[in-house]
Design a protein around this motif. Sequence first.
Motif, PDB file in Angstrom:
ATOM      1  N   GLY A  45      -5.520  -9.133  -7.752  1.00 35.13           N
ATOM      2  CA  GLY A  45      -5.130  -8.953  -6.361  1.00 35.13           C
ATOM      3  C   GLY A  45      -3.632  -8.841  -6.154  1.00 35.13           C
ATOM      4  O   GLY A  45      -3.081  -9.389  -5.197  1.00 35.13           O
ATOM      5  N   PHE A  46      -2.971  -8.100  -7.063  1.00 38.04           N
ATOM      6  CA  PHE A  46      -1.525  -7.921  -6.966  1.00 38.04           C
ATOM      7  C   PHE A  46      -1.171  -6.433  -6.914  1.00 38.04           C
ATOM      8  O   PHE A  46      -1.823  -5.613  -7.565  1.00 38.04           O
ATOM      9  CB  PHE A  46      -0.798  -8.548  -8.159  1.00 38.04           C
ATOM     10  N   ALA A  47      -0.119  -6.124  -6.159  1.00 37.97           N
ATOM     11  CA  ALA A  47       0.458  -4.781  -6.149  1.00 37.97           C
ATOM     12  C   ALA A  47       1.933  -4.906  -6.478  1.00 37.97           C
ATOM     13  O   ALA A  47       2.654  -5.677  -5.827  1.00 37.97           O
ATOM     14  CB  ALA A  47       0.265  -4.126  -4.784  1.00 37.97           C
ATOM     15  N   TYR A  48       2.380  -4.173  -7.477  1.00 36.50           N
ATOM     16  CA  TYR A  48       3.773  -4.231  -7.918  1.00 36.50           C
ATOM     17  C   TYR A  48       4.456  -2.904  -7.568  1.00 36.50           C
ATOM     18  O   TYR A  48       4.096  -1.852  -8.098  1.00 36.50           O
ATOM     19  CB  TYR A  48       3.854  -4.483  -9.419  1.00 36.50           C
ATOM     20  N   VAL A  49       5.446  -2.987  -6.676  1.00 34.15           N
ATOM     21  CA  VAL A  49       6.158  -1.801  -6.222  1.00 34.15           C
ATOM     22  C   VAL A  49       7.612  -1.880  -6.686  1.00 34.15           C
ATOM     23  O   VAL A  49       8.294  -2.879  -6.433  1.00 34.15           O
ATOM     24  CB  VAL A  49       6.126  -1.673  -4.692  1.00 34.15           C
ATOM     25  N   GLN A  50       8.043  -0.848  -7.366  1.00 33.76           N
ATOM     26  CA  GLN A  50       9.448  -0.745  -7.765  1.00 33.76           C
ATOM     27  C   GLN A  50      10.076   0.393  -6.981  1.00 33.76           C
ATOM     28  O   GLN A  50       9.587   1.527  -7.017  1.00 33.76           O
ATOM     29  CB  GLN A  50       9.568  -0.486  -9.271  1.00 33.76           C
TER      30      GLN A  50
END
Length: 275
Positions: free
Chosen positions: A81-86
């Motif tokens: 349940g994680f979203a990683y945005v760079q």
Amino acid sequence: MEQHISVKKTITAYRDGEFYREEDNIVSEVPLTIFVNKKEFATMVCSPLHYKEMVVGFLASEGVILFKSDIHSIEIDEDKGFAYVQLNKKLQKDHSFYSKRVIGSCCGKSRQFYFQNDSVTAKISMSTASVTAEQCLHLMGQMQRNSHVFKKTGGVHNAAICTPHHIIVDRADIGRHNALDKLYGHCLLNNISVKDKILVFSGRLSSEVLTKSSKIGIGLVLSKSAPTDLAIKLAEDLNITAVGFIRGSSFNVYSHSYRITQNKKGEISNEFMQH
């Protein structure tokens, strides 16, 4: 692979004076925590579909990004349940202003925004969209016919971006904001201009929905339900045409009715030129 948007559960149902055991379809609800540039940014509770679109739309509506090119990468870990945005830029350090309640004003008009970020990112519509009365009815009917998850569970909001003639994309979610963010994200990711498009929505026309519509750039909002008085005030100030109670063969136009025409050729009828 995305999780199922609904699950089957055995329930006790009461029908015509009797209790029964039967299976029911229950809409799924999951948390998604968004990290931006390796820092925790927000946690959203949503339906487990179209995560990437929702994240992009949410960040755009919050003013974190303006264009798809602002994003370097997005990784979704559905299991955790994680979203990683760079991003291709630094993230503003102070996020507390997103939740501060204020009354904003602009251009001499008293726009009753609840949050400071809304007064910054909401914009007056420059929409060129217009529809006939029959097209309003048709688009609402088409979205409802496409609302398979709602028919199955009764537990989601439905929203769609349309031309006057057909639906371009529709999305469903347990949260009305999420459904709108998914549409916004889809348009950004696919370079779809919204200045001549229409938003069709299943839920109540609240001030939040009108504010989100203005952030997306939509100038014509069609709803199955009622508006609030604050939503109408915002629609008037933001040059958004708000249409509600679209049911059967009738509807109500609450603001900027010049975008709704009476004939099939698209000419504006004189009686609608009052705004």
